[in-house]
Design an enzyme around this catalytic site. Structure first.
Site, PDB file in Angstrom:
ATOM      1  N   CYS A  70       0.836  -1.206   0.000  1.00 12.75           N
ATOM      2  CA  CYS A  70       0.000   0.000   0.000  1.00 12.75           C
ATOM      3  C   CYS A  70       0.870   1.256   0.000  1.00 12.75           C
ATOM      4  CB  CYS A  70      -0.910   0.002   1.224  1.00 12.75           C
ATOM      5  SG  CYS A  70      -1.865   1.530   1.405  1.00 12.75           S
ATOM      6  N   CYS A  73       0.391   3.604   3.363  1.00 11.69           N
ATOM      7  CA  CYS A  73       0.879   3.215   4.689  1.00 11.69           C
ATOM      8  C   CYS A  73       2.214   3.908   4.951  1.00 11.69           C
ATOM      9  CB  CYS A  73       1.057   1.699   4.759  1.00 11.69           C
ATOM     10  SG  CYS A  73      -0.494   0.777   4.895  1.00 11.69           S
ATOM     11  N   HIS A 132      -3.997   0.946   8.240  1.00 11.48           N
ATOM     12  CA  HIS A 132      -4.476   0.526   6.919  1.00 11.48           C
ATOM     13  C   HIS A 132      -5.909   0.004   6.951  1.00 11.48           C
ATOM     14  CE1 HIS A 132      -4.093  -1.061   2.798  1.00 11.48           C
ATOM     15  NE2 HIS A 132      -4.745  -2.115   3.242  1.00 11.48           N
ATOM     16  N   ASN A 172     -13.976   8.740  -1.527  1.00 11.13           N
ATOM     17  CA  ASN A 172     -14.606   7.572  -2.123  1.00 11.13           C
ATOM     18  C   ASN A 172     -14.294   6.388  -1.220  1.00 11.13           C
ATOM     19  OD1 ASN A 172     -15.305   9.110  -4.402  1.00 11.13           O
ATOM     20  ND2 ASN A 172     -13.349   8.660  -5.383  1.00 11.13           N
ATOM     21  N   HIS A 183      -6.666   1.894   1.619  1.00  8.07           N
ATOM     22  CA  HIS A 183      -6.280   2.657   2.803  1.00  8.07           C
ATOM     23  C   HIS A 183      -7.238   3.845   2.998  1.00  8.07           C
ATOM     24  CE1 HIS A 183      -2.900   3.665   5.650  1.00  8.07           C
ATOM     25  NE2 HIS A 183      -3.615   4.774   5.689  1.00  8.07           N
ATOM     26  N   HIS A 185      -8.596   7.159   3.003  1.00  8.46           N
ATOM     27  CA  HIS A 185      -8.069   8.410   2.461  1.00  8.46           C
ATOM     28  C   HIS A 185      -9.155   9.129   1.674  1.00  8.46           C
ATOM     29  CE1 HIS A 185      -7.882   5.985  -1.196  1.00  8.46           C
ATOM     30  NE2 HIS A 185      -7.693   7.097  -1.885  1.00  8.46           N
ATOM     31  N   GLN A 187      -9.572  12.813  -1.146  1.00 12.53           N
ATOM     32  CA  GLN A 187      -8.855  13.595  -2.144  1.00 12.53           C
ATOM     33  C   GLN A 187      -9.343  15.040  -2.119  1.00 12.53           C
ATOM     34  OE1 GLN A 187      -8.194  11.552  -6.070  1.00 12.53           O
ATOM     35  NE2 GLN A 187      -9.583  10.019  -5.205  1.00 12.53           N
TER      36      GLN A 187
END
Length: 360
Positions: A70, A73, A132, A172, A183, A185, A187
């Protein structure tokens, strides 16, 4: 909050947001990275009066890697990731495969009635936690507030960039939505134009103000939903979460602050604190509906940078494509071709189901 700015090996900016002033952020990115791609090109669709970004370099972006590969991470002694530090609270960095950027190339006329212009702007990744296998719904209130401080910081910074017209923070979540990284997150897109949906909403708000002696459409929608009550999912002194009466999606919740502000940077400390427990309770309610993690899109609607800020009203629109256990709402003929939505779940029923989970 401690804010530390550094650079990745290819020159992209990375920013650590920490609660502890003692956090060590001196780690250096030593990866041999390829040069950054040039910005996409924007092509104008004269039939819809919209700009479409052509970003072929995004075809090569990382796609659903295993956990031990990933890129979000923290780095370790044996593997370097996009985050050089061995641990972090919240991190924001420039996207390696951006839809918009300041790294401009050359752009040529493509003929027809379409215009072409550079896809200038900026795209950033926001890592909510170094863990994660976590999720936004499992973040502590303190961590959510730190994420909000990062959103507010980036909204203000990106709004000041030349050519940026709108800043969009979003998440998303779920493979069904089309994520490329598991992971936790989000944007941030800094667009070089005002997006079509924002134009549509602000046009409605402008006409409403003209008819109603300057009243704000968003504020009146919020007041009407709070008075009706039947679609309110949860609320506190500073925020209300409700299912809109004309929801497009099977499970759709809008979260409004009770005070009209244009963007995240304008929220008070009290408003940021009050948002955290309300929002995570709604996310957990979504997950509780069918006993499986709910795929969703969480989208902050902020006023444009340079126009109609007096009409805008910061709010979050959260929605899922799951309509029942094992069933998704696909955007098929009517929605995809005509933009005409058909919702399979009555908004009042969706609100009742979500309230039962919030209260649970």
């Amino acid at each position: 909050m401690k804010r530390t700015i550094t650079e990745l090996a290819d020159g992209r900016e990375l920013i650590y947001f920490d609660r502890s002033d003692g956090a060590d952020r001196s780690a250096i990115d030593r990866r041999p990275l390829d040069p950054r791609p040039v910005a996409s090109e924007l092509r104008y669709d004269p039939l819809t009066e919209e700009w479409i970004a052509m970003a072929g370099h995004r075809q090569t972006r990382t796609f659903l890697p295993p956990p031990d590969e990933c890129p979000l991470c923290p780095s370790s002694d044996t593997r370097a990731s996009e985050i050089p530090a061995y641990d972090y609270d919240v991190v924001v960095f420039e996207n390696r495969f951006p839809s918009f950027s300041g790294n401009l190339g050359t752009y040529q006329d493509v003929g027809g009635l379409s215009e072409v212009r550079p896809g200038m702007g900026r795209c950033e990744v926001v890592c909510f936690t170094s863990t994660h296998d976590s999720s936004f719904s499992r973040l502590s209130d303190d961590r959510v507030e730190l994420v909000m401080e990062a959103w507010a910081d980036r909204t203000a910074e990106l709004s000041a960039l030349e050519g940026v017209e709108q800043v969009f923070c979003f998440e998303n979540r779920g493979e069904e939505i089309g994520i490329t990284l598991f992971h936790p997150h989000g944007q941030i897109y800094a667009y070089p134009y005002v997006t079509p949906r924002t134009k549509l909403q602000l046009g409605a708000a402008r006409r409403y103000a003209e008819r109603r002696q300057g009243r704000n459409l968003y504020a009146d929608v919020l007041a009407a939903e709070r008075e009706a009550g039947v679609r309110v999912v949860a609320a506190n002194e500073l925020w209300t979460a409700f299912v809109p009466a004309a929801a497009r999606w099977p499970f759709e919740v809008h979260l409004y602050p009770h005070r009209q502000v244009p963007d995240l940077a304008a929220l008070s400390e009290a408003e940021r604190s009050a948002f955290a427990p309300l929002y995570t309770s709604v996310l957990r309610a979504l997950d509780g509906l069918f006993g499986v993690p709910m795929p969703y899109i969480s989208a902050w609607h902020q006023a444009p940078v340079r126009q109609d800020r007096e009409l805008g009203y910061l709010h979050l629109e959260l929605f899922s494509i799951r309509r029942a256990p094992g069933k998704l709402k696909y955007l098929a003929g009517s929605e995809s071709a005509m933009g005409a939505f058909v919702n399979d779940v009555l908004p009042e029923e969706a609100a009742r189901m979500l309230r039962s989970q919030v209260d649970h």
